[in-house]
Write an enzyme that holds these catalytic residues in place. Sequence first.
Site, PDB file in Angstrom:
ATOM      1  N   PRO A 195       0.857  -1.244   0.092  1.00 34.19           N
ATOM      2  CA  PRO A 195       0.045  -0.119   0.127  1.00 34.19           C
ATOM      3  C   PRO A 195       0.868   1.335  -0.068  1.00 34.19           C
ATOM      4  CG  PRO A 195      -0.120  -1.192   1.927  1.00 34.19           C
ATOM      5  CD  PRO A 195       1.035  -1.770   1.291  1.00 34.19           C
ATOM      6  N   GLU A 196       0.419   2.343  -0.901  1.00 30.68           N
ATOM      7  CA  GLU A 196       1.156   3.559  -0.875  1.00 30.68           C
ATOM      8  C   GLU A 196      -0.107   4.412  -0.306  1.00 30.68           C
ATOM      9  OE1 GLU A 196       3.003   4.481  -4.561  1.00 30.68           O
ATOM     10  OE2 GLU A 196       3.061   2.237  -5.177  1.00 30.68           O
TER      11      GLU A 196
END
Length: 288
Positions: free
Chosen positions: A2-3
């Site tokens: 996840p960014e």
Amino acid sequence: MPELPEVETVRRTLAPLVGKVIASSWGSGKPLHMNRPVPYEAIARYAVTTTIRAIRRHGKYLLLDLAARRGPSQVLLVHLGMTGRLRIHAVGEPRGVHTHLVLGLREPSKRKIRHELRYTDIRRFGQLDLVTAGAEAAHPALRVLGRDPLVEPLDGSFIHSHARQSGQAIKSFLLNQRIISGLGNIYASEALWLARIRPTLRARKLSRPRAALLAEAVTQVLHHALTHGGTSLKDFVAADGAQGSHSDYLQVYGRGGEPCRRNTCKGTIRRTVIQGRATFHCPKCQER
DNA sequence: AGACAAACCTGTCTGC
DNA sequence: TGCAGACAGGTTTGTC
């Protein structure tokens, strides 16, 4: 995994937990990030009976503000690493093998635990920590974080002033969480494509006008991904289990060998490796 | 200073 | 079918 857009999506879907009381805590006992121990016992000791006051985010870190009835308030720090998930479950739903933390939740006025916040992490690259409220900014992980583009918008002069001091490739520069926090491997490639900048360009060679273009591109890419609930390539889901749809909108990431999507450009997307990370760009329209 | 590899882990996919 | 190897959204650490 996840960014920033994915972590922000999780934060938003966790919003219904604000006001709930943590009534129980279970930990797997297993180490997470860098094989370091997780303070499962401290979480059980201090977090139980606290009320979730707010859920914040800085870069890729989530911060759950926990207000104790007495004694100091705490902040639960969560980083999802590559495969971490934070999800809300009904009590009694089967628990997966890779579950590491389960927090039982109840309404403040009721006794029965109806929901659980569960942290699962297949590869165990995530982080969990407990910090005394007010001291979280001094936490080693948060202390070094640079600007969060959703909290404080990027602009050309910010990028330019930092880039001129860096001899790194511009893509590595974008991944440096000490400068911009939240940008990861997918959106770094996407932003450079949007700004027509070659990923291997030395950061210090970035002109002022192109720094402005890049600031604009990073902002646009992150906001666009956020409107789609993030990118689910494999593991990512929001706290309610929903997958993000942004993978349908990726312009270069994962498209090696495929045609460039820019109008009139007939280039072919190339996959390269920069600092050990897969990098995608169009050699034709991202030259210079 | 910066590039690179390895480390932390498990799962999945590809090719032989 | 089985097995080896590559690869994966992140970050840290050590070496050249």
